[in-house]
Design an enzyme around this catalytic site. Structure first.
Site, PDB file in Angstrom:
ATOM      1  N   ASP A  95       0.793  -1.237   0.000  1.00  0.00           N
ATOM      2  CA  ASP A  95       0.000   0.000   0.000  1.00  0.00           C
ATOM      3  C   ASP A  95       0.822   1.283   0.000  1.00  0.00           C
ATOM      4  OD1 ASP A  95       0.840   0.312   2.729  1.00  0.00           O
ATOM      5  OD2 ASP A  95      -0.862  -0.904   3.394  1.00  0.00           O
ATOM      6  N   HIS A 112       6.512  -7.858  -1.241  1.00  0.00           N
ATOM      7  CA  HIS A 112       5.439  -8.266  -2.165  1.00  0.00           C
ATOM      8  C   HIS A 112       5.111  -7.188  -3.199  1.00  0.00           C
ATOM      9  CE1 HIS A 112       4.095 -11.330   1.158  1.00  0.00           C
ATOM     10  NE2 HIS A 112       5.206 -11.669   0.559  1.00  0.00           N
ATOM     11  N   CYS A 145       0.081  -2.494 -22.653  1.00  0.00           N
ATOM     12  CA  CYS A 145       1.299  -1.681 -22.726  1.00  0.00           C
ATOM     13  C   CYS A 145       1.284  -0.846 -24.004  1.00  0.00           C
ATOM     14  CB  CYS A 145       2.518  -2.601 -22.708  1.00  0.00           C
ATOM     15  SG  CYS A 145       4.084  -1.743 -22.916  1.00  0.00           S
TER      16      CYS A 145
HETATM   17 ZN   LIG Z   1       5.406  -3.654 -22.897  1.00  0.00          ZN
END
Ligand SMILES: [Zn+2]
Length: 238
Positions: A95, A112, A145
């Site tokens: 967080d 993590h 992306c």
């Molecule tokens: Zn990419």
């Protein structure tokens, strides 16, 4: 009160619940209330299913982390760092509340990962989460992306993904540099995070546990406290 000069701290979900961020496994936890939600955190399911990714991004869009504020537990660890007594702040949380509280990013080891960034699973490019939230708000349910068209995912460690070895090495080094290991708000059931306790214990260092529920390490600990973190931690380390 811990008067050691060098303390390594491991934090888990319990330190952030007072900031309004639910844990995963507790009575009010995300997976306890909705076991199907666990699919969002499995890398194979995430990659294989657009539907899982759409659900995961919906979950991110409304995540409490975007508006949560640090509580006195986080602030106590900022104070510990300013006293020069913190060898490392190792966290299982994603967080970013330790950094928001004022802990130095260099001293926070996020085992993590973090929800504040997004990685492309194809070209490994890393971008700010804010950029992706903007695209989600504009109606893109499964943003890809922009460079390579690959699948994007929050820079958190999902089930089936390995931890960043550099982060893990830094966590071990922080543990080895400390005189005391303090575990806060973690059930100590997830490895390798919980294994840091073993490293401390093997070196003969005191283990202090502050957590609402009992943990598998309670019997080996020097001190075990089942009191609220946001009120106990400030008195424990300052
Ligand atoms: Zn990419």
């Amino acid at each position: 009160m811990i008067d050691a000069e060098h303390i390594a701290v491991l934090t888990g979900a319990g330190i952030s619940t007072a900031s309004g961020i639910p844990d995963f496994r507790g009575p009010q936890g995300l997976w306890t209330k909705n076991p199907a939600a666990a699919a969002m955190f499995d890398i194979d399911e995430y990659v294989a299913s657009r539907a899982v990714r759409v659900e995961a991004w919906k979950f991110r869009l409304t995540a409490p982390a975007w508006t949560a504020e640090p509580n006195p537990g986080h602030l106590a660890l900022v104070d510990l760092e300013r006293q020069g007594r913190l060898t490392g702040l190792i966290t299982q949380n994603v967080d970013g509340l330790h950094q928001k509280a004022g802990s130095s990013p260099a001293i926070v080891h996020e085992l993590h990962g973090t929800v504040w960034y997004v990685d492309c699973l194809e070209c490994t490019r890393r971008i700010p989460m804010a950029d992706v939230l903007t695209r989600l708000e504009a109606g893109d349910e499964d943003p890809a992306c922009v460079v390579c068209g690959g699948i994007l995912k929050s820079a958190t460690v999902s089930f089936g993904q390995s931890l960043d070895q550099r982060v893990l090495d830094a966590a071990v080094a922080a543990t080895e540099a400390a005189d005391v290991f303090l575990a806060v708000g973690t059930s100590l059931q997830v490895y390798p995070a919980a294994g840091l306790c073993d490293i401390a214990l093997a070196a003969g260092k005191p283990l202090v546990i502050l957590n609402a529920e009992p943990t598998p390490y309670d019997e080996q600990a020097t001190t075990v406290l089942h009191t609220p973190i946001e009120t106990t931690l400030p008195t424990l380390v300052t």
